[in-house]
Design an enzyme around this catalytic site. Structure first.
Site, PDB file in Angstrom:
ATOM      1  N   SER A 101      -3.163   5.232  -5.196  1.00  0.00           N
ATOM      2  CA  SER A 101      -2.461   4.733  -4.002  1.00  0.00           C
ATOM      3  C   SER A 101      -1.779   5.862  -3.253  1.00  0.00           C
ATOM      4  O   SER A 101      -1.340   6.851  -3.851  1.00  0.00           O
ATOM      5  CB  SER A 101      -1.421   3.711  -4.460  1.00  0.00           C
TER       6      SER A 101
ATOM      7  N   TYR B 207       5.633   0.760 -10.812  1.00  0.00           N
ATOM      8  CA  TYR B 207       4.239   0.594 -10.382  1.00  0.00           C
ATOM      9  C   TYR B 207       3.686   1.911  -9.844  1.00  0.00           C
ATOM     10  O   TYR B 207       2.628   2.389 -10.266  1.00  0.00           O
ATOM     11  CB  TYR B 207       4.123  -0.505  -9.308  1.00  0.00           C
TER      12      TYR B 207
ATOM     13  N   LYS C  87       0.624   4.862 -11.216  1.00  0.00           N
ATOM     14  CA  LYS C  87      -0.494   5.484 -10.479  1.00  0.00           C
ATOM     15  C   LYS C  87      -0.429   7.007 -10.622  1.00  0.00           C
ATOM     16  O   LYS C  87      -1.448   7.665 -10.852  1.00  0.00           O
ATOM     17  CB  LYS C  87      -0.471   5.080  -9.006  1.00  0.00           C
TER      18      LYS C  87
ATOM     19  N   ASN D 260      -3.459   1.122   3.196  1.00  0.00           N
ATOM     20  CA  ASN D 260      -3.194  -0.321   3.059  1.00  0.00           C
ATOM     21  C   ASN D 260      -4.438  -1.176   3.305  1.00  0.00           C
ATOM     22  O   ASN D 260      -4.793  -1.423   4.458  1.00  0.00           O
ATOM     23  CB  ASN D 260      -2.079  -0.738   4.028  1.00  0.00           C
TER      24      ASN D 260
HETATM   25  C1  UD1 Z   1       3.268  -1.495  -0.966  1.00  0.00           C
HETATM   26  C2  UD1 Z   1       3.743  -0.418  -1.878  1.00  0.00           C
HETATM   27  C3  UD1 Z   1       2.599   0.462  -2.296  1.00  0.00           C
HETATM   28  C4  UD1 Z   1       1.545  -0.363  -2.976  1.00  0.00           C
HETATM   29  C5  UD1 Z   1       1.133  -1.507  -2.095  1.00  0.00           C
HETATM   30  C6  UD1 Z   1       0.294  -2.413  -2.952  1.00  0.00           C
HETATM   31  C7  UD1 Z   1       6.049   0.097  -1.313  1.00  0.00           C
HETATM   32  C8  UD1 Z   1       6.953   1.132  -0.723  1.00  0.00           C
HETATM   33  N1  UD1 Z   1       4.754   0.388  -1.247  1.00  0.00           N
HETATM   34  O1  UD1 Z   1       2.815  -0.893   0.214  1.00  0.00           O
HETATM   35  O2  UD1 Z   1       3.034   1.414  -3.215  1.00  0.00           O
HETATM   36  O3  UD1 Z   1       0.443   0.430  -3.289  1.00  0.00           O
HETATM   37  O4  UD1 Z   1       2.254  -2.239  -1.621  1.00  0.00           O
HETATM   38  O5  UD1 Z   1       0.088  -3.621  -2.368  1.00  0.00           O
HETATM   39  O6  UD1 Z   1       6.495  -0.900  -1.785  1.00  0.00           O
HETATM   40  N2  UD1 Z   1       6.412  -6.058   5.791  1.00  0.00           N
HETATM   41  C9  UD1 Z   1       7.201  -6.913   6.541  1.00  0.00           C
HETATM   42  N3  UD1 Z   1       7.344  -8.211   6.131  1.00  0.00           N
HETATM   43  C10 UD1 Z   1       6.739  -8.685   4.993  1.00  0.00           C
HETATM   44  C11 UD1 Z   1       5.924  -7.805   4.232  1.00  0.00           C
HETATM   45  C12 UD1 Z   1       5.796  -6.494   4.658  1.00  0.00           C
HETATM   46  O7  UD1 Z   1       7.750  -6.529   7.567  1.00  0.00           O
HETATM   47  O8  UD1 Z   1       6.922  -9.874   4.664  1.00  0.00           O
HETATM   48  C13 UD1 Z   1       6.230  -4.666   6.250  1.00  0.00           C
HETATM   49  C14 UD1 Z   1       6.738  -3.634   5.263  1.00  0.00           C
HETATM   50  O9  UD1 Z   1       8.085  -3.339   5.516  1.00  0.00           O
HETATM   51  C15 UD1 Z   1       5.813  -2.462   5.551  1.00  0.00           C
HETATM   52  C16 UD1 Z   1       4.506  -3.112   5.993  1.00  0.00           C
HETATM   53  O10 UD1 Z   1       4.852  -4.439   6.360  1.00  0.00           O
HETATM   54  O11 UD1 Z   1       6.302  -1.723   6.617  1.00  0.00           O
HETATM   55  C17 UD1 Z   1       3.472  -3.131   4.910  1.00  0.00           C
HETATM   56  O12 UD1 Z   1       4.045  -3.683   3.737  1.00  0.00           O
HETATM   57  P1  UD1 Z   1       3.178  -4.008   2.425  1.00  0.00           P
HETATM   58  O13 UD1 Z   1       2.001  -4.800   2.811  1.00  0.00           O
HETATM   59  O14 UD1 Z   1       4.107  -4.550   1.409  1.00  0.00           O
HETATM   60  O15 UD1 Z   1       2.618  -2.596   1.975  1.00  0.00           O
HETATM   61  P2  UD1 Z   1       3.362  -1.221   1.635  1.00  0.00           P
HETATM   62  O16 UD1 Z   1       4.823  -1.369   1.608  1.00  0.00           O
HETATM   63  O17 UD1 Z   1       2.818  -0.198   2.546  1.00  0.00           O
END
Ligand code: UD1
Length: 344
Positions: free
Chosen positions: A128, A153, A157, A183
């Site tokens: 990741s 987690y 990795k 992502n």
């Molecule tokens: C997260 C993990 C990453 C992991 C991946 C696995 C962190 C910092 N990173 O990635 O290590 O490999 O998940 O699935 O936790 N968001 C919202 N509202 C929501 C959900 C997300 O605003 O309800 C935003 C988050 O703040 C972020 C973006 O959407 O900016 C993507 O979030 P997410 O899909 O959870 O992925 P990561 O945080 O990039």
């Protein structure tokens, strides 16, 4: 000619199932090992519906060392393993570190030992971009420093990559590629396979599609006061089918001995940063749905902005993403609708 045989651990999961489809369509024989902890056996039927070929599904836990050894022995000649099976919920890992370390690391160690015992030469590992933390320089390339992990987690990795690197260096017959995903989102165009989170989704896109379907009241956008053009966080969202295809290319590189060293690392992303608000706009544009969302406070541990420099994978694997963000959102939505009807 005999088909090349690939073991896919976690092959009924989100990325594993899409990769299994791409491998089968490329002429590989696939054997899935999965304990169904976070997926369903029915996924093998869906893979059959898509490809016309049913992969063998062996249901057991990779932490069971003896079972793993005897199963792989029974499979005869195996050309490579793609290892997806792991726990992946960032938040949960903070509360259950030992479960995460035990499951993710023991399964990997067992797999590498079994590879030695059974003479299986090639491993592709699911890693990741979390290993980069918040990079100082964007886009981030593979030579950027790995930063202290922000969650157990993420640490599994990082440690996983190190275990594989050291094993490949010490074991003449083992070669490996670690793929650092940005992502992954979206679903297969057939809408027969996709991401199905347990309980309340942690990730953005499943939260969006479940909100649009009416399963969640509203999406919370975690912060709009970041140092980004619209204030929301930036990520590199890539279509899961593009990601799956990269695994086919990576495993072929190993099988055909085209790798340049015993252990290689590649970023897999589009190279383009997209904000949370832009992602929402894309979803609204392709579905015509007005998403109910609200800006709330930041989520603890979130990275402000990250996107990939995928040029090494472009050059060495001859791989690049082809699907757009809109296509990813559209397929994620088609899948959400399909699976909800199916589950009724
Ligand atoms: C997260 C993990 C990453 C992991 C991946 C696995 C962190 C910092 N990173 O990635 O290590 O490999 O998940 O699935 O936790 N968001 C919202 N509202 C929501 C959900 C997300 O605003 O309800 C935003 C988050 O703040 C972020 C973006 O959407 O900016 C993507 O979030 P997410 O899909 O959870 O992925 P990561 O945080 O990039």
């Amino acid at each position: 000619m005999m088909k090349k045989k690939i073991i896919v651990t976690g092959g009924t999961g989100y990325i594993g199932s899409h990769t299994t489809v791409e491998l089968i369509e490329d002429g590989f024989e696939v054997v899935i090992i999965d304990n169904l902890y976070n997926s369903e056996a029915e996924v093998a039927d869906r893979i059959f519906q898509i490809t016309g070929i049913r992969p063998l599904l062996a249901v057991f836990d990779l932490c069971d060392r003896e079972k793993l050894q005897s199963f792989l022995q029974s499979q005869g000649n195996i050309d490579g393993i793609i290892h997806f099976a792991a726990y992946k919920a960032v938040g949960e890992s903070v509360n259950k570190p030992l479960e995460y370390y035990r499951n993710n690391l023991l399964s990997l160690i067992n797999l590498l030992e079994a590879m030695k015992t059974c003479g299986i030469p090639n491993l592709v590992f699911s890693s990741s971009c979390t290993v980069y933390g918040q990079p100082a320089k964007l886009p981030v390339a593979e030579d950027a420093p790995v930063q202290p992990a922000m969650s157990p987690y993420g640490n599994t990795k990082q440690i996983g990559e190190e275990i594989i690197r050291d094993t490949a260096a010490a074991t003449e017959k083992i070669k490996a590629i670690a793929l650092r995903y940005f992502n992954p989102i979206g679903a297969h165009p057939s809408a027969l396979i996709g991401e199905l989170p347990r309980g309340v989704p942690e990730n953005l896109v499943p939260y969006i599609t479940q909100t649009a379907y009416g399963l969640r009241k509203e999406l919370k956008v975690f912060g709009n006061d970041y140092n980004t053009p619209d204030g929301s966080c930036i990520r590199d969202y890539l279509h899961v089918v593009d990601l799956a295809k990269a695994h086919v290319t990576a495993v072929k590189r190993l099988v055909e001995n085209k790798n340049k060293s015993d252990y290689e690392v590649f970023n897999l992303g589009t190279g383009m940063g997209v904000s949370v608000l832009e992602a929402i706009k894309s979803f609204e544009r392709v579905t015509g749905i007005n998403l109910n969302y609200q800006i709330t406070g930041r989520r603890a541990g979130d990275i402000e902005k990250i996107w990939a420099d995928p040029s090494l994978a472009n050059r060495e694997l001859g791989w690049r993403t082809v699907s757009t963000l809109d296509e990813s959102m559209k397929t994620a939505w088609e899948w959400e609708k399909y699976i909800r009807k199916d589950k009724k």
